[in-house]
Design an enzyme around this catalytic site. Structure first.
Site, PDB file in Angstrom:
ATOM      1  N   HIS A  89      11.846  -6.305 -13.089  1.00  0.00           N
ATOM      2  CA  HIS A  89      10.769  -5.565 -14.526  1.00  0.00           C
ATOM      3  C   HIS A  89      10.734  -6.730 -15.609  1.00  0.00           C
ATOM      4  O   HIS A  89       9.867  -6.803 -15.467  1.00  0.00           O
ATOM      5  CB  HIS A  89      12.369  -4.749 -15.296  1.00  0.00           C
ATOM      6  CG  HIS A  89      12.283  -3.299 -15.115  1.00  0.00           C
ATOM      7  ND1 HIS A  89      13.214  -2.487 -15.024  1.00  0.00           N
ATOM      8  CD2 HIS A  89      11.062  -2.983 -13.901  1.00  0.00           C
ATOM      9  CE1 HIS A  89      12.846  -1.241 -13.423  1.00  0.00           C
ATOM     10  NE2 HIS A  89      11.642  -1.652 -13.492  1.00  0.00           N
TER      11      HIS A  89
ATOM     12  N   GLU B  62       1.492  -1.328   6.985  1.00  0.00           N
ATOM     13  CA  GLU B  62       2.745  -2.055   6.458  1.00  0.00           C
ATOM     14  C   GLU B  62       4.319  -2.186   7.599  1.00  0.00           C
ATOM     15  O   GLU B  62       4.482  -3.063   7.206  1.00  0.00           O
ATOM     16  CB  GLU B  62       3.211  -2.167   4.844  1.00  0.00           C
ATOM     17  CG  GLU B  62       3.917  -0.869   4.817  1.00  0.00           C
ATOM     18  CD  GLU B  62       3.793  -0.370   3.605  1.00  0.00           C
ATOM     19  OE1 GLU B  62       4.223  -1.481   2.511  1.00  0.00           O
ATOM     20  OE2 GLU B  62       3.968   1.033   2.587  1.00  0.00           O
TER      21      GLU B  62
ATOM     22  N   ASP C  81       5.154  -5.840   2.528  1.00  0.00           N
ATOM     23  CA  ASP C  81       6.250  -5.428   4.336  1.00  0.00           C
ATOM     24  C   ASP C  81       6.314  -5.831   5.184  1.00  0.00           C
ATOM     25  O   ASP C  81       6.768  -5.679   6.068  1.00  0.00           O
ATOM     26  CB  ASP C  81       6.316  -3.995   3.534  1.00  0.00           C
ATOM     27  CG  ASP C  81       7.484  -4.063   2.565  1.00  0.00           C
ATOM     28  OD1 ASP C  81       8.042  -3.931   2.363  1.00  0.00           O
ATOM     29  OD2 ASP C  81       6.660  -2.922   1.535  1.00  0.00           O
TER      30      ASP C  81
ATOM     31  N   CYS D 146      -3.801  -4.532  -0.161  1.00  0.00           N
ATOM     32  CA  CYS D 146      -3.171  -4.496  -1.799  1.00  0.00           C
ATOM     33  C   CYS D 146      -1.838  -5.237  -1.340  1.00  0.00           C
ATOM     34  O   CYS D 146      -0.933  -5.501  -2.396  1.00  0.00           O
ATOM     35  CB  CYS D 146      -2.686  -3.179  -1.997  1.00  0.00           C
ATOM     36  SG  CYS D 146      -2.109  -1.864  -0.566  1.00  0.00           S
TER      37      CYS D 146
HETATM   38  C1  PEP Z   1       2.881  -4.108   0.635  1.00  0.00           C
HETATM   39  O1  PEP Z   1       3.907  -3.863   1.222  1.00  0.00           O
HETATM   40  O2  PEP Z   1       2.304  -5.799   1.197  1.00  0.00           O
HETATM   41  C2  PEP Z   1       2.196  -3.142  -0.590  1.00  0.00           C
HETATM   42  C3  PEP Z   1       1.758  -3.698  -1.115  1.00  0.00           C
HETATM   43  O3  PEP Z   1       3.051  -2.753  -1.322  1.00  0.00           O
HETATM   44  P1  PEP Z   1       4.888  -2.994  -2.334  1.00  0.00           P
HETATM   45  O4  PEP Z   1       4.982  -4.214  -3.052  1.00  0.00           O
HETATM   46  O5  PEP Z   1       4.788  -1.992  -3.245  1.00  0.00           O
HETATM   47  O6  PEP Z   1       5.883  -2.262  -1.101  1.00  0.00           O
HETATM   48 MG    MG Z   2       5.386  -2.336   0.353  1.00  0.00          MG
END
Ligand code: PEP
Ligand code: MG
Length: 578
Positions: free
Chosen positions: A190, A432, A456, A503
């Site tokens: 955080h 992912e 991931d 993302c």
């Molecule tokens: C990812 O795994 O790339 C992703 C965008 O999700 P998070 O970072 O929330 O696991």
């Molecule tokens: Mg992820």
């Protein structure tokens, strides 16, 4: 020169303020029978005082940032403070063992810490530090030690600490804190999120910076590259002053054009969207040039509310999201949460390996009541703007089919109730997990879009814990295996006529941007700070240049070679970003 994780970009040059947040030494006293009740009221007073202090911090955060989302982080601390299990356990120890409250509290905190130590999920490990922060706050109030305030500095300072709580970070705003660095911490903490919101350059996870500095030492924080230079030489001073000047100039220049579309010189258009954790971030991300939200991580919403959110709670948030982002689309990712021990309302079984456990879509498919509730709220809100649904951690076609079946049932129910929703709401899959990527051709037949989650995907394909600093050197986005998975996923999506976005953090990294463009990526969703630069890069090339670059990048056999090649090409074309 120390290397850590840069969690908030920019360069600060200044003097150290070493914040002594070493744990308070707790001694054990035995109480006489008459003193026990008095000790308990002393404990309750300390709790009360701690609560008031946290409320104060929260008020300040809302006032300074105008941002309730990040202030909710402090709510998590207030929640811990009010946790009956923690309070009652400590009181029980005071009563039964007739010991002082500090000792009893320390004992309870150690028990909690032990439980959290057995959890491997890095995100959950951060929650252990939340409990530790609150524990330290109560202990300080018990022993009568004053909280150090950050608003009394006569000159600009760079805070160096073993660890900082989000409450500490929140107090920094508008005071004279121009940067910070800590021994502990990771990107998902955080504190890191708050630092980015405040746009204070920060480096965390340095392991032992506290032992290298003292208050007053000159220091440089490079939050972009995750570097800290202690007692810089005149040469280093000049080098970083120049880097700082460049950073500020580049940001200024980029912002002038950040509302223009990400279109290559030959007119090929890419969608640039933002990742958010809280919807209060929307005005900021739009001002950075985002053309929608590519990833709204709804688990933060679950974490920061005292009770399990109702359908109405979800609906209100999603409706605001749809309205504020309109006419652009917003992608809502359904819950991606594993065993959260703080949010006890969402009770999940203990797991030896939570990262490989019942998280994300697996959790939703097991707790279908929660999943249905979230889907219903998203669908209701879809009447107010352009929303998209996205499932996290899909491992294969069966999970997608199960999730879609539930979605269809929810839609049917709503239709029979006469509730309006967007019947064509796009439903996407996060890629992912390697098994999803390798079956992307099958998934593409039943999805409306893909979004590659490299954070991931890297973790699962190279088999490295994304939060473990000991194997961080293996966390290589440009690993040939990754590039192949990405290429295969994009081609599989395109063969079925669906767009493929990304993302994961890689989407916001200038180094990989043209390779990804060349591989055919349609949407880049990222941390808002990265948007202006990525747009600028895309606007400066012809598509064929990117395709050629990607083709060459695919020809190397090691991540190091791909990286060296990308660096050489990109830094020559865009020296301002490297
Ligand atoms: C990812 O795994 O790339 C992703 C965008 O999700 P998070 O970072 O929330 O696991
Ligand atoms: Mg992820």
């Amino acid at each position: 020169m120390l290397k850590g994780a840069g969690v908030s970009p920019g360069i600060s040059i200044g003097k150290v303020f070493l914040l002594d947040r070493r744990k308070i030494k707790v001694e054990k006293f035995t109480l006489s029978a008459q003193m026990v009740e008095k000790e308990i009221s002393r404990f309750r007073e300390a709790l009360d005082k701690s609560r008031k202090q946290l409320m104060q911090v929260k008020k300040k955060l809302v006032h300074d940032l105008g941002d309730k989302g990040h202030a909710r982080i402090v709510d998590v601390h207030i929640l811990i403070l009010e946790d009956e299990a923690l309070i009652n356990e400590a009181i029980k120890i005071v009563r039964e063992e007739r010991v002082n409250a500090e000792w009893a509290l320390r004992k309870v905190l150690s028990r909690f810490a032990k439980i959290f130590d057995e959890i491997e999920d890095p995100y959950m490990k951060e929650r252990r530090s939340d409990i530790e922060h609150v524990g330290q706050l109560i202990l300080r109030n018990l022993v009568g030690e004053k909280m150090k305030r950050f608003d009394k500095f006569e000159e600009d300072v760079i805070i160096i600490a073993h660890d900082l709580s989000p409450a500490d970070t929140a107090q920094m705003h508008k005071e004279r804190v121009i940067g910070f660095a800590t021994d502990l911490g990771a990107r998902t903490s955080h504190t890191a999120i708050t630092a980015r919101a405040l746009e204070i350059p920060a480096v965390v996870g340095l392991e032992n910076i506290c032992s290298f500095v003292k208050t007053g030492d000159p220091i440089i924080i490079d939050g972009t590259d995750g570097v800290v230079v202690v007692k810089p030489t005149p040469e280093e001073f000049r080098e970083y002053l120049e880097k700082q000047r460049r950073f500020k100039y580049v940001i200024q220049e980029l912002l002038k054009h950040s509302d223009q579309p990400a279109e290559t010189l030959d007119g090929y258009k890419i969608e640039i969207t933002a990742n958010i954790e809280f919807i209060d971030e929307i005005p900021h991300v739009l001002s950075r040039g985002a053309e929608g939200i590519g990833l709204y991580r709804t688990e933060f919403f679950y974490m920061d509310t005292p009770n399990l959110p109702t359908e109405e709670d979800h609906f209100r948030i999603y409706k605001r999201l749809a309205g504020q982002v309109s006419p652009h689309p917003a992608t809502i990712r359904t819950l991606d949460l594993g065993g959260d021990k703080i949010q006890s309302k969402l009770h999940v079984a203990d797991e030896p390996n939570p990262v490989l456990g019942l998280r994300a879509i697996r959790f939703s498919l097991k707790h279908t009541d929660l999943f249905r509730l979230q889907l219903r709220a998203i669908l209701r809100a879809s009447a107010y703007g352009k929303l998209r649904i996205m499932y996290p951690m899909i491992s294969g076609i069966e999970e997608l089919q199960q999730a879609n079946l539930i979605l269809a049932e929810v839609k049917d129910d709503m239709a029979s109730e006469g509730v309006y929703y967007d019947e064509d709401i796009p439903v996407g899959v996060m890629i992912e997990i390697p098994s999803a990527s390798l079956t992307a051709d099958l998934l593409a037949k039943e999805a409306d879009f893909f979004s590659i989650g490299t954070n991931d995907l890297i973790q699962y394909s190279i088999a490295i814990d994304r939060g473990n600093e000991h194997v961080a050197y293996l966390y290589e986005p440009l690993h040939p295996a990754l590039l192949r998975l990405i290429k295969f996923t994009i081609e599989a999506g395109h063969n079925e006529g669906i767009p493929v976005g990304m993302c994961g953090e890689m989407a916001g990294d200038p180094l990989s941007s043209l390779i990804l463009l060349g591989l055919g990526l349609d949407e880049f969703s990222m941390n808002p700070a990265g948007i202006p630069a990525i747009k600028q890069i895309i606007r400066s090339v012809r598509l064929e240049q990117a395709t050629e670059l990607a083709y060459k990048a695919m020809s190397f056999s090691t991540a190091k070679d791909v990286e060296a090649f990308a660096y050489k090409e990109m830094s020559a074309k865009f020296p301002e970003f490297f």
